[in-house]
Write an enzyme that holds these catalytic residues in place. Structure first.
Site, PDB file in Angstrom:
ATOM      1  N   GLY A   1       0.624  -1.706  -0.338  1.00 32.50           N
ATOM      2  CA  GLY A   1       0.235   0.045  -0.215  1.00 32.50           C
ATOM      3  C   GLY A   1       0.781   1.254  -0.068  1.00 32.50           C
ATOM      4  N   ASP A   2       1.753   1.266   0.381  1.00 32.86           N
ATOM      5  CA  ASP A   2       3.371   3.065   0.867  1.00 32.86           C
ATOM      6  C   ASP A   2       3.606   2.889  -0.205  1.00 32.86           C
ATOM      7  OD1 ASP A   2       2.283   2.293   3.480  1.00 32.86           O
ATOM      8  OD2 ASP A   2       3.326   1.607   4.061  1.00 32.86           O
TER       9      ASP A   2
END
Length: 288
Positions: free
Chosen positions: A238-239
């Site tokens: 997600g990052d």
């Protein structure tokens, strides 16, 4: 702050243990050898953006310890500017991560120094995109978004872990980035994702794991597929998406175009172990 992308968020040491399954309540499960890697949502986002060629600075807090030194070295090696990384009188944050054979993970975060990141004097006017995430105090996040918005900087928030934001903060967001679970926490189960814009942000992106992402704007909804891959470790995916999205938006492309690139970056990241070590360079991305 004269930079393309200004990231405000956490910096953690990731202690990663492979295991056949996650332990249940009161249960002990033997795992493999522990690997110590640089992580944290803020640091991961900054590294992902920098590896794609963006000019990136990180505002974060670390301890004066070995983990803090490791994080600083990793950031600099990736090309992230670290003059805003503050040393405080608390230990560097740690994320305890269990990874199962299907590549999925469970994470327990001890925030440590991240909890000491407070609002402070900072010139936002030179930045193109501000990216904030949680794992740091909510008042600091809301302060940064308000200051950046008033300076005309494009604002983006990765609302992870999910928290209750003030209506003023939501209205100051250009892009709200959440996954399916975070969207459900904001809206309630069974409520359509299109309702996210009614909370105040001008646009939103919902990440859908292996299915890609959904881009929401005033013009409607667009599905962005993810390339099919065999996942090894989803830690930091997600990052990776967040950093790639910010780096692309700083170049002036549309949100949909930025999301398509971010989906490719996130897909590559899950085929490798760890968070920051798994993020591709711009040259690698173009070669695929």
């Amino acid at each position: 702050m004269h930079t393309e992308v200004l990231v405000i968020g956490s910096a953690n040491a990731d202690l990663v243990v492979p295991a056949e399954r996650r332990p249940g309540s009161g249960e002990t499960v033997l795992g493999g050898d522990t690997t110590v890697l640089p992580g944290g949502k803020g640091a991961n986002t900054a590294v992902a953006a920098a590896r794609l060629g963006a000019d990136v600075a990180l505002l974060a807090a670390i301890g004066d310890d070995a983990y803090g030194a490791m994080l600083t070295e990793s950031l600099r090696d990736a090309g992230v500017r670290t003059e805003l990384v503050r040393k405080v009188g608390r230990p560097t944050g740690i994320a305890y991560i269990t990874v199962t054979p299907d590549g999925e993970n469970s994470i327990l975060v001890s925030p440590g120094a991240n909890s000491a990141l407070e609002p402070g004097a900072l010139d936002f006017a030179g930045a193109k995109v501000l990216v904030a995430s949680l794992e740091i105090p909510l008042p600091t996040v809301e302060w940064a978004i308000a200051e950046a918005a008033s300076a005309g900087v494009r604002t983006m928030l990765n609302l992870s872990p999910v928290a209750e934001l003030s209506p003023r903060t939501l209205a100051a967001l250009d892009v709200l980035l959440v996954n399916e679970h975070e969207a459900a926490a904001l809206l309630g189960e069974g409520v359509g994702l299109g309702k996210l814009l009614e909370l105040g942000p001008r646009s939103a992106v919902v990440t859908l794991g292996a299915r890609g992402a959904l881009v929401l704007t005033g013009d409607g909804e667009t599905e962005v597929p993810a390339p099919p891959v065999e996942p090894v470790d989803t830690t930091g995916a997600g990052d990776a998406f967040t950093g790639a999205l910010a780096a692309s938006l700083a170049t002036g492309v549309t949100l949909e175009t930025a999301a398509r690139k971010a989906a490719r970056v996130a897909a590559i990241s899950v085929t490798r172990r760890g968070a920051q070590p798994s993020y591709p360079s711009a040259a690698e991305l173009e070669g695929r």
